[in-house]
Scaffold this active site. Structure first.
Site, PDB file in Angstrom:
ATOM      1  N   SER A   1       0.850  -1.195   0.000  1.00 43.51           N
ATOM      2  CA  SER A   1       0.000   0.000   0.000  1.00 43.51           C
ATOM      3  C   SER A   1       0.876   1.232   0.000  1.00 43.51           C
ATOM      4  CB  SER A   1      -0.899   0.008   1.245  1.00 43.51           C
ATOM      5  OG  SER A   1      -1.554   1.250   1.387  1.00 43.51           O
TER       6      SER A   1
ATOM      7  N   TYR B   1      -1.345  -1.140  10.635  1.00 46.44           N
ATOM      8  CA  TYR B   1      -1.573  -1.400   9.212  1.00 46.44           C
ATOM      9  C   TYR B   1      -0.431  -0.857   8.363  1.00 46.44           C
ATOM     10  CZ  TYR B   1      -3.665  -1.447   4.586  1.00 46.44           C
ATOM     11  OH  TYR B   1      -3.901  -1.655   3.256  1.00 46.44           O
TER      12      TYR B   1
END
Length: 268
Positions: free
Chosen positions: A146, A159
């Protein structure tokens, strides 16, 4: 786009295939003729994907129900593949989730689950399927990271850290596999129109979303041609621009953006 089937076929395994980017990978590879082992927890969605592929006359989609937060799941998947007499030639490590909030407010099960799913499962599956690819001197591995893996992200700490792990793991593996016949690609999506926002507690933006199909097209065009692809011009600006900012400035900017996110989401 080149003929993916002749390069990486005939069997692909896609994790997180019940929705979003994983579902798009499964559909695209099935349409290209692959037999796709579609892995996710929600078996009814996988069965719907299978039925859709059959109706289109595409490559077979085989539902594999598994929760990759379970430390034994990767072994069970590997044994299921062996039991079918199949050999995975393209592995797409896509499954993952995030949870927005201060570290102490995130349930411990969710925080540790992010590490299990986003990191441990990626390594476990890759380590199981890579040796056969190297023996055949042919294969592909995709690791979905990401854009936040390039930025320390307050209130998204676990995350963003797991996605930084994926980024460095994928990059290093690319270097290890050069010359082996196995192509490795790390994909960095940004805001993408999927179910991720609702699951993570993030607000729904109007823009600059990318579609899951755009992310998958970027990935499959880049596999075998580069170690990393950042999907979308806006996301390239964020990920590449962050390299030129002092870490203190970058962290302050990330804190400002995420505090706004928390206020809008009603969590602060």
């Amino acid at each position: 786009m080149r003929d993916l089937f002749s390069t990486y076929g005939p069997v692909a395994l896609v994790t997180g295939a019940s929705s979003g980017i994983g579902e798009s990978f499964a559909k695209k590879l099935s349409d290209s003729g692959f037999t796709v082992l579609a892995v996710a927890r929600r078996i009814e969605r996988l069965e719907a994907l299978r039925d859709l592929a059959q109706a289109r006359g595409a490559g077979e989609i085989v539902p594999v129900a598994a929760d990759l937060q379970d430390p034994l799941a990767a072994q069970a998947i590997f044994e299921a593949v062996r039991g079918r007499g199949l050999s995975v030639s393209l592995l797409v490590n896509n499954a993952g989730f995030g949870r927005l909030g201060a570290l102490e407010s995130v349930p411990r099960e969710a925080a540790l689950g992010m590490i299990d799913l986003n990191c441990r499962a990626v390594v476990d599956l890759t380590q199981r399927f890579l040796p056969e690819m190297k023996e055949r001197k042919r294969g592909g591995i995709v690791v979905v990271s990401s854009v936040v893996g390039t930025i320390p992200t307050p209130w998204f700490a676990v995350y963003s850290a797991t996605k930084a792990f994926d980024l460095y793991f994928g990059e290093a593996l690319y270097a290890e596999c050069r010359g082996s016949g196995v192509d490795v690609l790390t994909v960095l999506p940004g805001l993408t129109r999927t179910e991720f926002q609702a699951g993570s507690g993030m607000r729904d933006y109007h823009s600059p979303y990318r579609s899951a199909e755009q992310v998958v097209d970027s990935a499959l065009r880049s596999l075998g041609r580069k170690p990393i692809v950042v999907d979308g011009a806006f996301n390239k600006l964020i990920s590449h621009g962050s390299r030129f900012l002092p870490r203190g400035v970058l962290l302050s900017l990330a804190r400002f953006v995420m505090r706004k996110e928390l206020r809008i989401g009603g969590q602060s």
